[in-house]
Design an enzyme around this catalytic site. Sequence first.
Site, mmCIF file in Angstrom:
data_model
loop_
_atom_site.group_PDB
_atom_site.id
_atom_site.type_symbol
_atom_site.label_atom_id
_atom_site.label_comp_id
_atom_site.label_asym_id
_atom_site.label_seq_id
_atom_site.Cartn_x
_atom_site.Cartn_y
_atom_site.Cartn_z
ATOM 1 N N GLU A 76 10.150 87.973 0.763
ATOM 2 C CA GLU A 76 9.274 89.140 0.603
ATOM 3 C C GLU A 76 9.966 90.423 1.050
ATOM 4 O O GLU A 76 9.920 91.452 0.372
ATOM 5 C CB GLU A 76 7.993 88.974 1.430
ATOM 6 C CG GLU A 76 7.145 87.785 1.037
ATOM 7 C CD GLU A 76 7.454 86.542 1.862
ATOM 8 O OE1 GLU A 76 8.646 86.222 2.044
ATOM 9 O OE2 GLU A 76 6.500 85.891 2.320
ATOM 10 N N ASN B 84 14.816 84.158 -0.061
ATOM 11 C CA ASN B 84 15.192 84.091 1.350
ATOM 12 C C ASN B 84 16.687 83.829 1.477
ATOM 13 O O ASN B 84 17.281 83.072 0.696
ATOM 14 C CB ASN B 84 14.348 83.087 2.141
ATOM 15 C CG ASN B 84 14.251 81.714 1.530
ATOM 16 O OD1 ASN B 84 14.362 81.545 0.319
ATOM 17 N ND2 ASN B 84 14.033 80.709 2.358
ATOM 18 N N ILE B 85 17.275 84.486 2.470
ATOM 19 C CA ILE B 85 18.712 84.373 2.720
ATOM 20 C C ILE B 85 18.898 84.029 4.197
ATOM 21 O O ILE B 85 18.562 84.826 5.073
ATOM 22 C CB ILE B 85 19.438 85.695 2.365
ATOM 23 C CG1 ILE B 85 19.191 86.054 0.890
ATOM 24 C CG2 ILE B 85 20.942 85.561 2.651
ATOM 25 C CD1 ILE B 85 19.776 87.385 0.449
ATOM 26 N N GLU B 86 19.404 82.815 4.434
ATOM 27 C CA GLU B 86 19.517 82.325 5.805
ATOM 28 C C GLU B 86 20.906 82.594 6.383
ATOM 29 O O GLU B 86 21.811 83.068 5.682
ATOM 30 C CB GLU B 86 19.184 80.823 5.817
ATOM 31 C CG GLU B 86 17.765 80.584 5.321
ATOM 32 C CD GLU B 86 17.275 79.156 5.453
ATOM 33 O OE1 GLU B 86 18.110 78.228 5.570
ATOM 34 O OE2 GLU B 86 16.043 78.964 5.433
#
Length: 133
Positions: free
Chosen positions: A54, A41-43
């Site tokens: 995903e 995940n990349i915020e």
Amino acid sequence: MDRELFAAAVRARRNAYIPYSHFAVGAAVRAADGRIFTGCNIENASYGLTVCAERNAIFAAVKEGVREFSALCVTADTPEPVSPCGACRQVMAEFRIPRIFLTNLAGKVRECGLEDLLPYSFNLESEVRNQNE
Ligand code: THU
């Protein structure tokens, strides 16, 4: 359970960029030809721009020309296997990923099919179906 896919998801999780949630997620997909692609995940400071592990894994494969998948594995440090968000379920439906392994870091696995995660989904065939109804 695909142990190699699980190991790849665990590894990918280490690169999660999570200054806001501090919740690291890793994912790995296996293409029909056997290759593995990974994502984390990349915020973003603009929270809504965050992309889940995903989707990053699926898109990493698609950008290399992959269209057929055999499985996806997602993992996080949760008491129970991590549950994918609605947006990721829709993307999994787009690429008809047949086997989905929800896991946690401790190795607990819950195997699902798309029908479990997103019943009666809107997909490529839906537009045709709706037009004919
Ligand atoms: N997240 C994922 O990457 N995958 C999931 O299945 C659940 C949620 C991320 C998005 C965000 O960076 C953080 O986890 C908290 O929602």
